[in-house]
Scaffold this active site. Sequence first.
Site, mmCIF file in Angstrom:
data_model
loop_
_atom_site.group_PDB
_atom_site.id
_atom_site.type_symbol
_atom_site.label_atom_id
_atom_site.label_comp_id
_atom_site.label_asym_id
_atom_site.label_seq_id
_atom_site.Cartn_x
_atom_site.Cartn_y
_atom_site.Cartn_z
ATOM 1 C CE LYS A 75 -4.001 1.838 2.638
ATOM 2 N NZ LYS A 75 -4.863 1.613 3.826
ATOM 3 C CB SER A 150 -8.304 3.453 2.813
ATOM 4 O OG SER A 150 -7.428 2.835 3.728
ATOM 5 C CB SER A 174 -8.411 0.461 5.617
ATOM 6 O OG SER A 174 -9.149 1.641 5.479
#
Length: 471
Positions: A75, A150, A174
Amino acid sequence: MQKLVEIASGVSNGSLSASAVVEQHLARIDVRESEIHAFNLVTADQARLDAAKVDADVKSGKKVGALAGVPIAVKDNMCTRGVETTCSSKILQGWKPPYDATVVTKLRAAGAIIIGKTNLDEFAMGSSTENSAFGPTKNPHDISRVPGGSSGGSAAAVAAGFAAASLGSDTGGSIRQPAALCGVVGVKPTYGVVSRYGLVAFASSLDQIGPFTCDVRDAATLLEVISGHDPLDSTSIPQPAPSLVSVLEHGVAGMRIGRVTDLPEGCEADVLERLESAFDALRSAGATIVDIKLPSIQYCLTAYYLIAPAEASSNLARYDGVRYGNRVDAADLNSMYAATREAGFGEEVKRRIMLGTYALSAGYYDAYYGKALKVRRLISDDFARAYQSVDTILTPTSPSVAFEFGSKTDNPLAMYLCDVFTIPTNLAGHPAMSVPFGTGAHSMPVGVQVLAPTLGEQAMFKVAAELERAS
Ligand code: GLN
Protein backbone atom coordinates in the site's frame (compact mmCIF):
# COMPACT_ATOMS: atom_id res chain seq x y z
CA MET A 1 -3.92 -17.82 -9.20
CA GLN A 2 -0.64 -19.05 -7.81
CA LYS A 3 -0.48 -19.32 -4.03
CA LEU A 4 2.23 -17.57 -2.06
CA VAL A 5 3.31 -20.80 -0.33
CA GLU A 6 3.59 -22.65 -3.65
CA ILE A 7 5.70 -19.91 -5.20
CA ALA A 8 7.99 -19.71 -2.17
CA SER A 9 8.54 -23.46 -1.97
CA GLY A 10 8.96 -23.83 -5.74
CA VAL A 11 11.48 -20.99 -5.93
CA SER A 12 13.49 -22.18 -2.94
CA ASN A 13 13.75 -25.78 -4.19
CA GLY A 14 14.66 -24.60 -7.69
CA SER A 15 11.61 -25.99 -9.47
CA LEU A 16 10.27 -22.48 -10.16
CA SER A 17 12.19 -19.43 -11.30
CA ALA A 18 11.49 -16.18 -9.45
CA SER A 19 12.07 -14.30 -12.69
CA ALA A 20 9.43 -16.34 -14.49
CA VAL A 21 6.97 -15.80 -11.64
CA VAL A 22 7.55 -12.05 -11.75
CA GLU A 23 7.09 -12.01 -15.54
CA GLN A 24 3.76 -13.84 -15.21
CA HIS A 25 2.50 -11.25 -12.75
CA LEU A 26 3.79 -8.33 -14.84
CA ALA A 27 2.03 -9.83 -17.87
CA ARG A 28 -1.29 -9.86 -15.99
CA ILE A 29 -0.64 -6.27 -14.93
CA ASP A 30 -0.02 -5.39 -18.60
CA VAL A 31 -3.35 -6.84 -19.65
CA ARG A 32 -5.66 -5.43 -16.97
CA GLU A 33 -4.03 -2.68 -14.94
CA SER A 34 -5.20 0.09 -17.25
CA GLU A 35 -8.82 -0.74 -16.41
CA ILE A 36 -8.32 -1.73 -12.72
CA HIS A 37 -5.81 0.93 -11.53
CA ALA A 38 -4.66 -1.08 -8.51
CA PHE A 39 -1.24 0.62 -8.52
CA ASN A 40 0.12 4.11 -8.12
CA LEU A 41 3.46 2.72 -9.26
CA VAL A 42 4.57 -0.62 -10.71
CA THR A 43 8.24 -1.19 -9.87
CA ALA A 44 8.84 -3.59 -12.76
CA ASP A 45 12.56 -2.93 -13.29
CA GLN A 46 13.50 -3.33 -9.65
CA ALA A 47 11.24 -6.41 -9.35
CA ARG A 48 13.10 -8.04 -12.27
CA LEU A 49 16.48 -7.28 -10.68
CA ASP A 50 15.36 -8.60 -7.30
CA ALA A 51 13.95 -11.78 -8.85
CA ALA A 52 17.19 -12.43 -10.74
CA LYS A 53 19.08 -12.03 -7.47
CA VAL A 54 16.82 -14.59 -5.74
CA ASP A 55 17.33 -17.04 -8.62
CA ALA A 56 21.09 -16.54 -8.44
CA ASP A 57 21.04 -17.16 -4.68
CA VAL A 58 19.09 -20.39 -5.16
CA LYS A 59 21.50 -21.52 -7.89
CA SER A 60 24.55 -20.89 -5.76
CA GLY A 61 23.04 -22.85 -2.87
CA LYS A 62 22.49 -19.82 -0.59
CA LYS A 63 19.69 -20.10 1.93
CA VAL A 64 16.66 -18.06 0.79
CA GLY A 65 13.83 -16.71 2.93
CA ALA A 66 10.26 -17.85 3.57
CA LEU A 67 8.89 -15.60 0.80
CA ALA A 68 11.56 -16.29 -1.83
CA GLY A 69 10.42 -14.96 -5.20
CA VAL A 70 6.90 -14.03 -4.07
CA PRO A 71 5.60 -10.87 -5.79
CA ILE A 72 4.03 -8.64 -3.15
CA ALA A 73 2.29 -5.28 -3.58
CA VAL A 74 2.57 -2.66 -0.83
CA LYS A 75 0.00 0.00 0.00
CA ASP A 76 1.31 3.41 -0.95
CA ASN A 77 1.29 4.68 2.63
CA MET A 78 4.26 2.51 3.63
CA CYS A 79 7.72 3.96 3.18
CA THR A 80 9.94 2.45 0.51
CA ARG A 81 13.46 3.84 0.36
CA GLY A 82 14.00 5.96 -2.74
CA VAL A 83 10.64 4.90 -4.19
CA GLU A 84 7.77 7.37 -4.36
CA THR A 85 5.33 7.07 -1.43
CA THR A 86 2.31 9.29 -1.95
CA CYS A 87 -0.57 8.14 0.29
CA SER A 88 -2.57 8.90 -2.89
CA SER A 89 -2.34 12.58 -1.97
CA LYS A 90 -1.17 15.50 -4.06
CA ILE A 91 0.65 16.86 -1.03
CA LEU A 92 3.10 13.92 -1.06
CA GLN A 93 3.24 13.36 -4.83
CA GLY A 94 6.87 12.82 -5.76
CA TRP A 95 8.07 12.27 -2.18
CA LYS A 96 10.76 9.59 -1.88
CA PRO A 97 11.31 8.37 1.68
CA PRO A 98 14.91 8.00 2.85
CA TYR A 99 14.14 4.71 4.63
CA ASP A 100 12.08 1.51 4.40
CA ALA A 101 9.18 0.73 6.71
CA THR A 102 9.98 -2.22 9.00
CA VAL A 103 7.47 -4.41 7.14
CA VAL A 104 9.24 -3.63 3.86
CA THR A 105 12.62 -4.51 5.40
CA LYS A 106 11.13 -7.79 6.62
CA LEU A 107 9.61 -8.59 3.21
CA ARG A 108 12.94 -7.99 1.48
CA ALA A 109 14.85 -10.05 4.05
CA ALA A 110 12.43 -12.93 3.44
CA GLY A 111 13.14 -12.82 -0.30
CA ALA A 112 9.83 -11.25 -1.38
CA ILE A 113 9.76 -9.19 -4.57
CA ILE A 114 8.04 -5.82 -4.18
CA ILE A 115 6.10 -5.37 -7.39
CA GLY A 116 4.51 -1.97 -6.79
CA LYS A 117 2.78 0.56 -4.57
CA THR A 118 -0.98 0.30 -4.43
CA ASN A 119 -3.70 2.93 -4.62
CA LEU A 120 -5.72 3.98 -1.55
CA ASP A 121 -8.16 6.57 -0.34
CA GLU A 122 -6.07 9.66 0.38
CA PHE A 123 -4.20 9.11 3.67
CA ALA A 124 -6.31 5.94 4.13
CA MET A 125 -9.50 7.93 4.77
CA GLY A 126 -12.38 6.23 3.01
CA SER A 127 -14.06 2.95 2.14
CA SER A 128 -14.03 2.88 -1.67
CA THR A 129 -10.72 4.38 -3.00
CA GLU A 130 -12.87 7.12 -4.52
CA ASN A 131 -10.95 9.56 -2.29
CA SER A 132 -7.63 8.86 -4.05
CA ALA A 133 -6.19 12.00 -5.65
CA PHE A 134 -5.12 9.80 -8.56
CA GLY A 135 -8.49 8.26 -9.44
CA PRO A 136 -10.31 5.21 -8.08
CA THR A 137 -9.40 1.52 -8.24
CA LYS A 138 -12.00 -0.79 -9.86
CA ASN A 139 -13.24 -4.05 -8.38
CA PRO A 140 -11.75 -6.86 -10.53
CA HIS A 141 -15.03 -8.85 -10.18
CA ASP A 142 -17.10 -6.02 -11.70
CA ILE A 143 -15.44 -2.80 -12.80
CA SER A 144 -18.61 -0.75 -12.26
CA ARG A 145 -18.19 -1.41 -8.53
CA VAL A 146 -15.74 -0.19 -5.87
CA PRO A 147 -13.06 -2.50 -4.45
CA GLY A 148 -13.68 -1.10 -0.96
CA GLY A 149 -11.12 0.95 0.88
CA SER A 150 -9.03 2.41 1.97
CA SER A 151 -6.65 -0.41 0.89
CA GLY A 152 -8.67 -0.98 -2.31
CA GLY A 153 -5.59 -1.16 -4.53
CA SER A 154 -4.00 -3.86 -2.37
CA ALA A 155 -7.20 -5.95 -2.36
CA ALA A 156 -7.71 -5.54 -6.11
CA ALA A 157 -4.06 -6.39 -6.86
CA VAL A 158 -4.49 -9.79 -5.19
CA ALA A 159 -7.96 -10.43 -6.63
CA ALA A 160 -6.70 -9.63 -10.16
CA GLY A 161 -3.59 -11.80 -9.83
CA PHE A 162 -1.22 -8.82 -10.10
CA ALA A 163 0.54 -9.94 -6.91
CA ALA A 164 0.47 -13.17 -4.91
CA ALA A 165 -0.17 -11.10 -1.78
CA SER A 166 -0.19 -7.52 -0.61
CA LEU A 167 0.01 -5.38 2.50
CA GLY A 168 -2.63 -2.93 3.64
CA SER A 169 -3.27 -0.83 6.72
CA ASP A 170 -6.41 -0.98 8.84
CA THR A 171 -7.48 1.91 11.08
CA GLY A 172 -11.22 1.23 11.06
CA GLY A 173 -11.61 -1.61 8.56
CA SER A 174 -9.37 -0.72 5.63
CA ILE A 175 -7.97 -4.24 5.24
CA ARG A 176 -11.03 -6.31 6.10
CA GLN A 177 -13.69 -4.37 4.17
CA PRO A 178 -11.84 -4.32 0.80
CA ALA A 179 -10.86 -7.97 1.33
CA ALA A 180 -14.56 -8.82 1.71
CA LEU A 181 -15.58 -6.76 -1.32
CA CYS A 182 -12.85 -8.27 -3.53
CA GLY A 183 -13.22 -11.88 -2.34
CA VAL A 184 -9.79 -12.29 -0.73
CA VAL A 185 -8.50 -12.91 2.80
CA GLY A 186 -7.58 -9.81 4.83
CA VAL A 187 -6.16 -9.69 8.36
CA LYS A 188 -5.92 -6.90 10.92
CA PRO A 189 -3.59 -8.23 13.61
CA THR A 190 -3.65 -7.28 17.29
CA TYR A 191 -2.48 -3.69 17.73
CA GLY A 192 1.29 -3.89 18.29
CA VAL A 193 1.89 -7.27 16.61
CA VAL A 194 3.14 -5.68 13.36
CA SER A 195 5.48 -2.69 13.52
CA ARG A 196 4.05 0.65 12.37
CA TYR A 197 7.54 2.10 11.79
CA GLY A 198 7.42 3.66 8.33
CA LEU A 199 3.65 3.50 8.01
CA VAL A 200 2.47 7.04 7.34
CA ALA A 201 0.31 7.76 10.39
CA PHE A 202 -3.45 8.34 10.10
CA ALA A 203 -4.71 7.58 13.63
CA SER A 204 -1.76 6.18 15.53
CA SER A 205 -3.70 4.45 18.31
CA LEU A 206 -5.75 2.49 15.74
CA ASP A 207 -3.47 1.94 12.70
CA GLN A 208 -2.21 -1.58 12.08
CA ILE A 209 -0.58 -3.22 9.03
CA GLY A 210 -1.72 -6.64 7.77
CA PRO A 211 -1.82 -9.01 4.77
CA PHE A 212 -4.15 -9.61 1.85
CA THR A 213 -3.88 -13.08 0.28
CA CYS A 214 -5.84 -15.61 -1.79
CA ASP A 215 -6.20 -18.02 1.11
CA VAL A 216 -5.84 -18.45 4.86
CA ARG A 217 -2.56 -20.38 4.76
CA ASP A 218 -0.90 -17.64 2.71
CA ALA A 219 -2.18 -15.05 5.20
CA ALA A 220 -0.76 -17.02 8.14
CA THR A 221 2.59 -17.39 6.37
CA LEU A 222 2.86 -13.71 5.47
CA LEU A 223 1.73 -12.53 8.90
CA GLU A 224 4.39 -14.69 10.58
CA VAL A 225 7.02 -12.92 8.45
CA ILE A 226 5.92 -9.32 9.07
CA SER A 227 5.10 -9.55 12.78
CA GLY A 228 7.35 -9.53 15.85
CA HIS A 229 8.83 -6.95 18.17
CA ASP A 230 10.38 -3.82 16.66
CA PRO A 231 12.30 -1.41 18.92
CA LEU A 232 11.64 1.32 16.32
CA ASP A 233 7.90 1.30 17.19
CA SER A 234 7.26 2.19 20.83
CA THR A 235 3.84 0.49 20.72
CA SER A 236 5.23 -2.79 19.35
CA ILE A 237 4.48 -5.75 21.65
CA PRO A 238 7.76 -7.13 23.05
CA GLN A 239 7.28 -10.75 22.06
CA PRO A 240 8.08 -12.92 19.05
CA ALA A 241 5.83 -13.44 16.03
CA PRO A 242 2.92 -15.81 16.73
CA SER A 243 2.98 -19.32 15.24
CA LEU A 244 -0.03 -19.48 12.94
CA VAL A 245 0.54 -21.99 10.13
CA SER A 246 0.93 -24.71 12.77
CA VAL A 247 -2.70 -24.35 13.93
CA LEU A 248 -4.49 -24.32 10.58
CA GLU A 249 -5.41 -28.01 10.62
CA HIS A 250 -6.54 -28.05 14.26
CA GLY A 251 -10.23 -27.69 13.46
CA VAL A 252 -12.80 -26.02 15.68
CA ALA A 253 -14.20 -28.96 17.67
CA GLY A 254 -14.99 -27.74 21.18
CA MET A 255 -14.49 -24.07 20.33
CA ARG A 256 -17.11 -21.53 21.39
CA ILE A 257 -18.09 -19.03 18.72
CA GLY A 258 -20.02 -15.88 19.64
CA ARG A 259 -23.05 -14.68 17.73
CA VAL A 260 -23.79 -11.01 18.48
CA THR A 261 -27.52 -10.63 19.11
CA ASP A 262 -27.48 -6.83 19.23
CA LEU A 263 -25.55 -6.09 16.03
CA PRO A 264 -26.18 -2.60 14.61
CA GLU A 265 -28.95 -2.62 12.03
CA GLY A 266 -28.52 -2.01 8.32
CA CYS A 267 -26.89 -5.23 7.15
CA GLU A 268 -28.20 -6.52 3.80
CA ALA A 269 -30.11 -9.82 3.78
CA ASP A 270 -27.70 -11.57 1.37
CA VAL A 271 -24.79 -10.88 3.74
CA LEU A 272 -26.72 -12.06 6.82
CA GLU A 273 -27.67 -15.22 4.97
CA ARG A 274 -23.97 -16.01 4.33
CA LEU A 275 -23.20 -15.33 8.00
CA GLU A 276 -25.87 -17.84 9.04
CA SER A 277 -24.40 -20.50 6.79
CA ALA A 278 -20.96 -19.77 8.26
CA PHE A 279 -22.39 -20.46 11.73
CA ASP A 280 -23.92 -23.70 10.39
CA ALA A 281 -20.57 -24.78 8.95
CA LEU A 282 -18.77 -24.19 12.24
CA ARG A 283 -21.50 -26.01 14.16
CA SER A 284 -21.15 -29.01 11.82
CA ALA A 285 -17.39 -28.96 12.45
CA GLY A 286 -17.98 -29.34 16.19
CA ALA A 287 -18.04 -25.77 17.47
CA THR A 288 -20.70 -24.42 19.83
CA ILE A 289 -22.47 -21.20 18.87
CA VAL A 290 -23.09 -18.94 21.87
CA ASP A 291 -25.31 -15.83 21.85
CA ILE A 292 -23.55 -12.76 23.23
CA LYS A 293 -24.33 -9.07 23.61
CA LEU A 294 -22.06 -6.09 22.87
CA PRO A 295 -24.29 -3.18 23.98
CA SER A 296 -21.72 -0.43 23.30
CA ILE A 297 -21.20 -1.52 19.70
CA GLN A 298 -23.99 0.93 18.77
CA TYR A 299 -21.75 3.87 19.73
CA CYS A 300 -18.51 2.71 18.12
CA LEU A 301 -18.93 4.42 14.77
CA THR A 302 -19.59 7.77 16.48
CA ALA A 303 -16.65 7.33 18.83
CA TYR A 304 -14.36 6.37 15.96
CA TYR A 305 -15.33 9.46 13.95
CA LEU A 306 -14.16 11.60 16.86
CA ILE A 307 -11.01 9.68 17.85
CA ALA A 308 -9.68 8.96 14.35
CA PRO A 309 -10.12 12.53 13.02
CA ALA A 310 -8.70 13.94 16.28
CA GLU A 311 -5.52 11.91 15.85
CA ALA A 312 -5.45 12.62 12.12
CA SER A 313 -5.69 16.38 12.65
CA SER A 314 -2.59 16.16 14.80
CA ASN A 315 -0.68 13.68 12.58
CA LEU A 316 -1.38 15.62 9.38
CA ALA A 317 -0.20 18.92 10.87
CA ARG A 318 3.29 17.99 9.63
CA TYR A 319 2.30 18.53 5.99
CA ASP A 320 2.88 22.24 5.95
CA GLY A 321 5.10 22.71 2.93
CA VAL A 322 8.24 23.00 5.05
CA ARG A 323 9.79 19.56 5.44
CA TYR A 324 7.56 17.09 3.60
CA GLY A 325 6.14 16.98 0.14
CA ASN A 326 4.88 19.83 -1.92
CA ARG A 327 4.71 23.54 -1.26
CA VAL A 328 2.66 26.34 -2.75
CA ASP A 329 4.64 29.55 -2.35
CA ALA A 330 2.94 32.63 -0.90
CA ALA A 331 3.81 36.06 0.50
CA ASP A 332 4.36 35.02 4.13
CA LEU A 333 4.68 31.85 6.19
CA ASN A 334 1.04 31.54 7.27
CA SER A 335 -0.24 32.13 3.75
CA MET A 336 2.24 29.50 2.49
CA TYR A 337 0.91 26.93 5.02
CA ALA A 338 -2.67 27.71 4.03
CA ALA A 339 -2.05 27.66 0.28
CA THR A 340 -0.06 24.40 0.52
CA ARG A 341 -2.74 22.61 2.53
CA GLU A 342 -5.60 24.05 0.48
CA ALA A 343 -4.03 22.77 -2.76
CA GLY A 344 -2.52 19.56 -1.38
CA PHE A 345 -5.37 17.90 0.53
CA GLY A 346 -8.59 16.51 -0.90
CA GLU A 347 -12.09 17.15 0.41
CA GLU A 348 -12.35 14.14 2.75
CA VAL A 349 -8.96 14.81 4.34
CA LYS A 350 -9.96 18.43 4.96
CA ARG A 351 -13.27 17.26 6.45
CA ARG A 352 -11.41 14.96 8.88
CA ILE A 353 -8.91 17.65 9.87
CA MET A 354 -11.75 20.04 10.64
CA LEU A 355 -13.76 17.45 12.58
CA GLY A 356 -10.68 16.44 14.55
CA THR A 357 -9.54 19.97 15.29
CA TYR A 358 -13.04 20.79 16.53
CA ALA A 359 -13.21 17.68 18.72
CA LEU A 360 -9.90 18.58 20.36
CA SER A 361 -10.50 22.29 20.78
CA ALA A 362 -10.69 23.89 24.22
CA GLY A 363 -14.26 23.85 25.48
CA TYR A 364 -15.27 20.86 23.35
CA TYR A 365 -12.56 18.38 24.31
CA ASP A 366 -14.44 16.83 27.23
CA ALA A 367 -17.77 16.76 25.44
CA TYR A 368 -16.45 15.06 22.29
CA TYR A 369 -12.96 13.56 22.41
CA GLY A 370 -13.13 12.73 26.13
CA LYS A 371 -16.55 11.14 25.76
CA ALA A 372 -15.39 9.09 22.77
CA LEU A 373 -12.51 7.71 24.83
CA LYS A 374 -15.06 6.58 27.43
CA VAL A 375 -16.99 4.71 24.74
CA ARG A 376 -13.71 3.12 23.71
CA ARG A 377 -13.34 1.78 27.24
CA LEU A 378 -16.96 0.54 27.24
CA ILE A 379 -16.51 -1.50 24.08
CA SER A 380 -13.32 -3.04 25.49
CA ASP A 381 -15.28 -3.96 28.63
CA ASP A 382 -18.07 -5.46 26.49
CA PHE A 383 -15.58 -7.59 24.58
CA ALA A 384 -13.84 -8.69 27.81
CA ARG A 385 -17.20 -9.84 29.19
CA ALA A 386 -18.06 -11.65 25.95
CA TYR A 387 -14.71 -13.43 25.77
CA GLN A 388 -15.38 -15.02 29.15
CA SER A 389 -17.89 -17.28 27.38
CA VAL A 390 -16.55 -17.47 23.79
CA ASP A 391 -13.19 -17.98 22.05
CA THR A 392 -13.96 -16.00 18.90
CA ILE A 393 -16.86 -13.96 17.51
CA LEU A 394 -18.34 -14.06 14.01
CA THR A 395 -19.95 -11.05 12.33
CA PRO A 396 -20.40 -9.78 8.78
CA THR A 397 -17.31 -7.91 7.57
CA SER A 398 -19.26 -5.30 5.64
CA PRO A 399 -23.02 -4.58 5.59
CA SER A 400 -23.23 -5.09 1.80
CA VAL A 401 -21.38 -6.44 -1.20
CA ALA A 402 -19.33 -4.02 -3.33
CA PHE A 403 -21.43 -1.00 -4.32
CA GLU A 404 -21.40 1.06 -7.51
CA PHE A 405 -19.10 4.03 -8.05
CA GLY A 406 -20.68 7.29 -6.97
CA SER A 407 -23.45 5.68 -4.94
CA LYS A 408 -22.14 6.96 -1.59
CA THR A 409 -19.86 9.86 -2.52
CA ASP A 410 -22.48 12.54 -1.82
CA ASN A 411 -23.22 11.18 1.62
CA PRO A 412 -20.21 10.81 3.94
CA LEU A 413 -22.36 9.17 6.63
CA ALA A 414 -23.47 6.40 4.25
CA MET A 415 -19.80 5.81 3.42
CA TYR A 416 -18.81 5.78 7.11
CA LEU A 417 -21.46 3.12 7.79
CA CYS A 418 -19.46 0.65 5.66
CA ASP A 419 -17.21 0.16 8.69
CA VAL A 420 -19.84 -0.35 11.35
CA PHE A 421 -18.75 -3.99 11.93
CA THR A 422 -15.00 -3.49 11.61
CA ILE A 423 -14.42 -0.40 13.77
CA PRO A 424 -15.12 -1.98 17.20
CA THR A 425 -12.01 -4.20 16.98
CA ASN A 426 -9.77 -1.24 16.15
CA LEU A 427 -11.09 0.62 19.18
CA ALA A 428 -10.36 -2.43 21.35
CA GLY A 429 -6.99 -3.17 19.69
CA HIS A 430 -8.05 -6.75 18.96
CA PRO A 431 -7.29 -8.90 15.89
CA ALA A 432 -9.94 -9.63 13.26
CA MET A 433 -9.93 -11.03 9.76
CA SER A 434 -12.23 -11.35 6.78
CA VAL A 435 -12.61 -14.68 5.00
CA PRO A 436 -14.47 -15.01 1.68
CA PHE A 437 -17.65 -17.04 2.19
CA GLY A 438 -19.53 -17.32 -1.07
CA THR A 439 -21.36 -14.62 -2.97
CA GLY A 440 -24.38 -12.38 -2.42
CA ALA A 441 -26.27 -9.87 -4.52
CA HIS A 442 -25.02 -9.41 -8.13
CA SER A 443 -22.85 -12.52 -7.63
CA MET A 444 -20.35 -10.35 -5.74
CA PRO A 445 -18.14 -11.81 -2.97
CA VAL A 446 -19.25 -11.77 0.69
CA GLY A 447 -16.79 -11.83 3.59
CA VAL A 448 -17.33 -13.18 7.07
CA GLN A 449 -15.38 -11.55 9.89
CA VAL A 450 -13.68 -13.57 12.65
CA LEU A 451 -12.85 -11.58 15.79
CA ALA A 452 -10.64 -12.65 18.68
CA PRO A 453 -9.29 -11.11 21.90
CA THR A 454 -5.84 -9.49 22.18
CA LEU A 455 -3.19 -11.91 20.83
CA GLY A 456 -5.93 -14.42 19.98
CA GLU A 457 -4.57 -14.86 16.44
CA GLN A 458 -4.28 -18.63 16.77
CA ALA A 459 -7.96 -19.11 17.64
CA MET A 460 -8.90 -16.65 14.88
CA PHE A 461 -6.88 -18.55 12.26
CA LYS A 462 -8.33 -21.93 13.34
CA VAL A 463 -11.83 -20.61 12.70
CA ALA A 464 -10.82 -18.89 9.47
CA ALA A 465 -9.25 -22.11 8.15
CA GLU A 466 -12.41 -24.05 8.98
CA LEU A 467 -14.59 -21.50 7.20
CA GLU A 468 -12.36 -21.75 4.16
CA ARG A 469 -12.66 -25.54 4.13
CA ALA A 470 -16.45 -25.22 4.39
CA SER A 471 -16.75 -22.69 1.57
N1 GLN B 1 -13.16 3.75 6.26
C1 GLN B 1 -12.64 4.15 7.52
C2 GLN B 1 -12.25 5.60 7.46
O1 GLN B 1 -12.51 6.20 6.49
C3 GLN B 1 -11.45 3.30 7.89
C4 GLN B 1 -10.24 3.65 7.14
C5 GLN B 1 -9.05 2.83 7.52
O2 GLN B 1 -9.17 1.77 8.14
N2 GLN B 1 -7.90 3.32 7.15
O3 GLN B 1 -11.72 6.14 8.37
